[in-house]
Write a protein that holds these residues in place. Structure first.
Motif, PDB file in Angstrom:
ATOM      1  N   SER A 144     -72.796 -50.194  22.000  1.00  8.61           N
ATOM      2  CA  SER A 144     -74.679 -48.760  21.431  1.00  8.61           C
ATOM      3  C   SER A 144     -74.224 -47.608  22.620  1.00  8.61           C
ATOM      4  O   SER A 144     -75.510 -46.299  21.644  1.00  8.61           O
ATOM      5  N   ALA A 145     -74.027 -47.742  23.256  1.00  6.75           N
ATOM      6  CA  ALA A 145     -74.056 -46.310  23.993  1.00  6.75           C
ATOM      7  C   ALA A 145     -72.861 -45.408  23.544  1.00  6.75           C
ATOM      8  O   ALA A 145     -73.230 -44.382  23.463  1.00  6.75           O
ATOM      9  N   GLY A 146     -71.748 -46.080  23.129  1.00  2.00           N
ATOM     10  CA  GLY A 146     -70.667 -45.225  22.375  1.00  2.00           C
ATOM     11  C   GLY A 146     -71.619 -44.847  21.242  1.00  2.00           C
ATOM     12  O   GLY A 146     -71.452 -43.480  21.216  1.00  2.00           O
ATOM     13  N   ALA A 147     -72.081 -45.036  20.128  1.00  2.00           N
ATOM     14  CA  ALA A 147     -73.009 -44.713  19.179  1.00  2.00           C
ATOM     15  C   ALA A 147     -73.950 -43.551  19.241  1.00  2.00           C
ATOM     16  O   ALA A 147     -73.686 -42.657  19.235  1.00  2.00           O
ATOM     17  N   SER A 148     -74.635 -44.049  20.496  1.00  2.00           N
ATOM     18  CA  SER A 148     -75.560 -42.523  20.826  1.00  2.00           C
ATOM     19  C   SER A 148     -75.183 -41.746  21.247  1.00  2.00           C
ATOM     20  O   SER A 148     -75.408 -40.249  20.260  1.00  2.00           O
ATOM     21  N   LEU A 149     -73.962 -41.548  21.794  1.00  2.31           N
ATOM     22  CA  LEU A 149     -73.699 -40.493  22.801  1.00  2.31           C
ATOM     23  C   LEU A 149     -72.610 -39.682  21.359  1.00  2.31           C
ATOM     24  O   LEU A 149     -72.211 -38.955  20.939  1.00  2.31           O
ATOM     25  N   GLY A 150     -71.795 -40.757  20.600  1.00  2.00           N
ATOM     26  CA  GLY A 150     -71.939 -39.936  18.963  1.00  2.00           C
ATOM     27  C   GLY A 150     -72.260 -39.087  18.276  1.00  2.00           C
ATOM     28  O   GLY A 150     -72.169 -38.169  17.844  1.00  2.00           O
ATOM     29  N   VAL A 151     -73.197 -39.565  18.721  1.00  2.00           N
ATOM     30  CA  VAL A 151     -74.580 -39.172  17.530  1.00  2.00           C
ATOM     31  C   VAL A 151     -75.583 -37.915  18.016  1.00  2.00           C
ATOM     32  O   VAL A 151     -75.370 -36.825  17.319  1.00  2.00           O
ATOM     33  N   ALA A 152     -75.792 -37.972  19.835  1.00  2.00           N
ATOM     34  CA  ALA A 152     -76.174 -36.651  20.411  1.00  2.00           C
ATOM     35  C   ALA A 152     -74.833 -35.533  20.670  1.00  2.00           C
ATOM     36  O   ALA A 152     -75.302 -34.401  19.908  1.00  2.00           O
ATOM     37  N   LEU A 153     -73.471 -36.317  20.096  1.00  3.75           N
ATOM     38  CA  LEU A 153     -72.534 -35.051  20.371  1.00  3.75           C
ATOM     39  C   LEU A 153     -72.251 -34.385  18.734  1.00  3.75           C
ATOM     40  O   LEU A 153     -72.571 -33.519  18.967  1.00  3.75           O
ATOM     41  N   ALA A 154     -73.160 -35.078  17.957  1.00  6.98           N
ATOM     42  CA  ALA A 154     -72.686 -34.987  16.517  1.00  6.98           C
ATOM     43  C   ALA A 154     -74.256 -33.813  16.229  1.00  6.98           C
ATOM     44  O   ALA A 154     -74.029 -32.952  15.477  1.00  6.98           O
ATOM     45  N   LEU A 155     -75.172 -34.114  16.607  1.00  4.42           N
ATOM     46  CA  LEU A 155     -76.110 -33.299  16.131  1.00  4.42           C
ATOM     47  C   LEU A 155     -76.120 -32.095  17.357  1.00  4.42           C
ATOM     48  O   LEU A 155     -76.617 -31.237  17.058  1.00  4.42           O
ATOM     49  N   MET A 156     -75.251 -32.234  18.848  1.00  6.86           N
ATOM     50  CA  MET A 156     -75.256 -31.165  19.730  1.00  6.86           C
ATOM     51  C   MET A 156     -74.523 -29.914  19.044  1.00  6.86           C
ATOM     52  O   MET A 156     -75.214 -28.557  19.163  1.00  6.86           O
ATOM     53  N   VAL A 157     -73.387 -29.853  18.383  1.00 11.67           N
ATOM     54  CA  VAL A 157     -72.796 -29.256  17.476  1.00 11.67           C
ATOM     55  C   VAL A 157     -73.175 -29.220  16.137  1.00 11.67           C
ATOM     56  O   VAL A 157     -73.095 -27.554  15.463  1.00 11.67           O
ATOM     57  N   SER A 158     -74.177 -29.996  15.350  1.00 16.26           N
ATOM     58  CA  SER A 158     -74.633 -29.150  14.103  1.00 16.26           C
ATOM     59  C   SER A 158     -75.244 -28.015  14.516  1.00 16.26           C
ATOM     60  O   SER A 158     -76.115 -28.011  13.419  1.00 16.26           O
ATOM     61  N   GLY A 159     -76.651 -28.463  15.264  1.00 13.30           N
ATOM     62  CA  GLY A 159     -77.729 -28.289  16.057  1.00 13.30           C
ATOM     63  C   GLY A 159     -78.887 -27.823  15.169  1.00 13.30           C
ATOM     64  O   GLY A 159     -79.226 -27.489  14.854  1.00 13.30           O
ATOM     65  N   THR A 160     -78.635 -28.918  14.254  1.00 11.97           N
ATOM     66  CA  THR A 160     -79.936 -29.860  13.234  1.00 11.97           C
ATOM     67  C   THR A 160     -80.920 -30.392  13.642  1.00 11.97           C
ATOM     68  O   THR A 160     -80.427 -31.651  13.906  1.00 11.97           O
ATOM     69  N   ASP A 198     -77.674 -38.820  28.625  1.00  6.99           N
ATOM     70  CA  ASP A 198     -78.501 -38.065  29.105  1.00  6.99           C
ATOM     71  C   ASP A 198     -77.418 -36.302  29.008  1.00  6.99           C
ATOM     72  O   ASP A 198     -78.730 -35.808  29.291  1.00  6.99           O
ATOM     73  N   VAL A 199     -76.477 -36.179  30.400  1.00  2.00           N
ATOM     74  CA  VAL A 199     -76.224 -34.613  30.005  1.00  2.00           C
ATOM     75  C   VAL A 199     -75.772 -34.023  28.688  1.00  2.00           C
ATOM     76  O   VAL A 199     -77.097 -33.144  28.459  1.00  2.00           O
ATOM     77  N   VAL A 200     -75.950 -34.748  27.832  1.00  2.00           N
ATOM     78  CA  VAL A 200     -76.056 -33.993  26.485  1.00  2.00           C
ATOM     79  C   VAL A 200     -77.102 -33.766  26.036  1.00  2.00           C
ATOM     80  O   VAL A 200     -77.969 -32.345  25.467  1.00  2.00           O
ATOM     81  N   GLU A 201     -78.086 -34.579  25.980  1.00  2.00           N
ATOM     82  CA  GLU A 201     -79.475 -34.619  25.431  1.00  2.00           C
ATOM     83  C   GLU A 201     -80.108 -32.825  26.947  1.00  2.00           C
ATOM     84  O   GLU A 201     -80.586 -31.871  26.420  1.00  2.00           O
ATOM     85  N   LEU A 202     -79.897 -33.220  28.280  1.00  7.95           N
ATOM     86  CA  LEU A 202     -80.388 -31.914  29.082  1.00  7.95           C
ATOM     87  C   LEU A 202     -79.272 -30.809  28.935  1.00  7.95           C
ATOM     88  O   LEU A 202     -80.758 -29.780  29.042  1.00  7.95           O
ATOM     89  N   MET A 203     -78.610 -30.832  28.149  1.00  8.99           N
ATOM     90  CA  MET A 203     -78.019 -29.233  27.385  1.00  8.99           C
ATOM     91  C   MET A 203     -78.235 -28.742  26.414  1.00  8.99           C
ATOM     92  O   MET A 203     -78.609 -28.073  26.347  1.00  8.99           O
ATOM     93  N   ARG A 204     -78.892 -29.717  25.330  1.00  6.14           N
ATOM     94  CA  ARG A 204     -80.099 -29.698  24.178  1.00  6.14           C
ATOM     95  C   ARG A 204     -81.508 -29.823  24.697  1.00  6.14           C
ATOM     96  O   ARG A 204     -80.938 -31.262  23.421  1.00  6.14           O
ATOM     97  N   PRO A 205     -81.886 -29.516  24.841  1.00  8.29           N
ATOM     98  CA  PRO A 205     -82.922 -29.985  24.734  1.00  8.29           C
ATOM     99  C   PRO A 205     -83.912 -30.487  23.580  1.00  8.29           C
ATOM    100  O   PRO A 205     -84.554 -30.951  23.036  1.00  8.29           O
ATOM    101  N   ASP A 206     -83.438 -29.298  22.728  1.00 13.21           N
ATOM    102  CA  ASP A 206     -83.986 -29.930  21.320  1.00 13.21           C
ATOM    103  C   ASP A 206     -83.957 -30.921  20.666  1.00 13.21           C
ATOM    104  O   ASP A 206     -84.452 -30.970  19.057  1.00 13.21           O
ATOM    105  N   ILE A 207     -82.589 -31.350  20.561  1.00 11.71           N
ATOM    106  CA  ILE A 207     -82.391 -32.658  20.325  1.00 11.71           C
ATOM    107  C   ILE A 207     -82.815 -33.744  20.678  1.00 11.71           C
ATOM    108  O   ILE A 207     -82.188 -34.775  20.072  1.00 11.71           O
ATOM    109  N   MET A 208     -83.785 -33.647  21.721  1.00 18.60           N
ATOM    110  CA  MET A 208     -83.754 -34.949  22.432  1.00 18.60           C
ATOM    111  C   MET A 208     -85.068 -35.597  21.555  1.00 18.60           C
ATOM    112  O   MET A 208     -85.160 -37.418  20.889  1.00 18.60           O
ATOM    113  N   GLN A 209     -86.003 -34.931  20.154  1.00 19.65           N
ATOM    114  CA  GLN A 209     -86.818 -35.146  19.185  1.00 19.65           C
ATOM    115  C   GLN A 209     -85.873 -36.808  18.422  1.00 19.65           C
ATOM    116  O   GLN A 209     -86.250 -37.668  17.838  1.00 19.65           O
ATOM    117  N   SER A 210     -85.127 -35.828  17.816  1.00 24.55           N
ATOM    118  CA  SER A 210     -84.142 -36.835  16.424  1.00 24.55           C
ATOM    119  C   SER A 210     -83.464 -37.744  17.899  1.00 24.55           C
ATOM    120  O   SER A 210     -83.183 -38.951  16.980  1.00 24.55           O
TER     121      SER A 210
END
Length: 338
Positions: free
Chosen positions: A91-107, A164-176
């Motif tokens: 579950s943690a790996g899946a969440s990190l994968g999604v966070a990285l995908a959102l960070m890259v896409s910016g959407t 969590d670090v990825v979310e702090l770097m990109r606060p705009d993805i937190m809601q997603s």
């Protein structure tokens, strides 16, 4: 003989419940059952029923089945009734994968294109599988049960911190990310159903073929080895089943608590069967639990929706607390009787 009959009755009941939930799922929504009656003459309502409601309900059944199967495999493999599908860090790996995908896409998830959504799903799947492989590497194989569990906990904590670090770097993805971590079936389409159906068929067949190993492990590793089977190889195959089933579910629905943990418990509370039947019954029980929670999430505050992961956590947690209290009460009565 009595347990054999009870298992067949439970199987039939679960199949009927799955069919009933599928029908109910077609009629729950802003248009109600009226859309079902008028869809033959109205292309809009036909699209609502066939392209939104039906795949969503079917997807909830499939995802619940995958989690129920994974939970049953995990509890049998580790001989621990509290084991769940997420204990190897998937579950943690899946969440990190999604966070990285959102960070890259910016959407945000709500406006992502179909290609973007498939990219998020793929990122969750890859992240989940890589997390399990990392756990196996840290545990130095599959033979050490306790070492494997500890490695899973460590990997889960570390990858969760990375997310969590990825979310702090990109606060705009937190809601997603919130919609993913709370769990949702709203984005499931026919393609997602197809992916989960194939994964469920493969995992169920593989787990069923290894059910003798799970029966042996329930009596201890020494008993399992006495069967004359290559135990290490069989355990690796069961972990592969656990990883694939969990990854296929969380990639499509996000994180859904207690389905994989509660489904095998509910089956064992009704019948005492070997793993060749327990696996199938747990799969169907998981499907019924998640589909029921999904319908409740769509109905309780309609036309708005509750996150389905919130309902599974509340209902599953409440059931397990009740089960713990009941077992404690029974133990207390037994002690007094002595």
């Amino acid at each position: 003989m009595l347990q054999h009959t009870k298992s067949w009755r439970l199987l039939l009941m679960l199949l009927l419940l799955c069919a009933a939930l599928l029908v109910l799922g077609m009629g729950i929504g802003s248009e109600g059952f009226e859309a079902v009656w008028t869809m033959q003459h109205d292309p809009v309502t036909r699209q609502i029923v066939w392209d939104i409601r039906l795949p969503r309900t079917m997807g909830a059944l499939l995802a619940g089945g995958l989690l129920g199967l994974a939970g049953c495999v995990a509890q049998g493999l580790f001989r621990n009734p509290l084991a769940d599908p997420y204990l190897l860090g998937s579950s943690a790996g899946a969440s990190l994968g999604v966070a990285l995908a959102l960070m890259v896409s910016g959407t945000s998830i709500s406006v992502m294109s179909i290609v973007g959504y498939l990219g998020m799903t793929g990122a969750a799947f890859v992240g989940s599988i890589l997390a399990v492989l990392l756990t196996l590497t840290l545990a130095q194989g599959v033979s050490g049960g306790l070492r494997l569990l500890l490695a899973g906990v460590i990997v889960g904590v570390v990858l969760g911190a990375c997310k969590d670090v990825v979310e702090l770097m990109r606060p705009d993805i937190m809601q997603s990310m919130q919609s993913y971590t709370l769990g949702t079936t709203a984005a499931i389409g026919w393609q997602s159903c197809g992916i989960m159906a194939v994964a469920l068929a493969v995992c169920l067949l593989a787990a069923w073929s290894l059910s003798r190993v799970l029966d042996g492990l329930a009596l201890g590793e020494a008993t399992a080895r006495s069967l004359g089977l290559p135990l290490g190889l069989m355990q690796a195959a069961l972990i592969a089943v656990l990883a694939l089933a969990t990854a296929a579910a969380v990639a499509q629905t996000g994180l859904l608590a207690f389905i994989g943990l509660a489904a095998p418990h509910l089956v064992r509370a009704n019948v005492k069967v070997r793993h060749n039947r327990l696996l199938l019954l747990s799969t169907l029980m998981g499907a019924v639990l998640l589909a029921s929670a999904d319908l409740l999430a769509r109905w309780v505050i309609a036309p708005q929706e509750l996150p389905v992961g919130v309902l599974t956590a509340l209902l599953g947690g409440g059931y397990l607390l009740r089960l713990m209290h009941r077992q404690k009460s029974l133990g207390g009565l037994g002690a007094d009787g002595k």
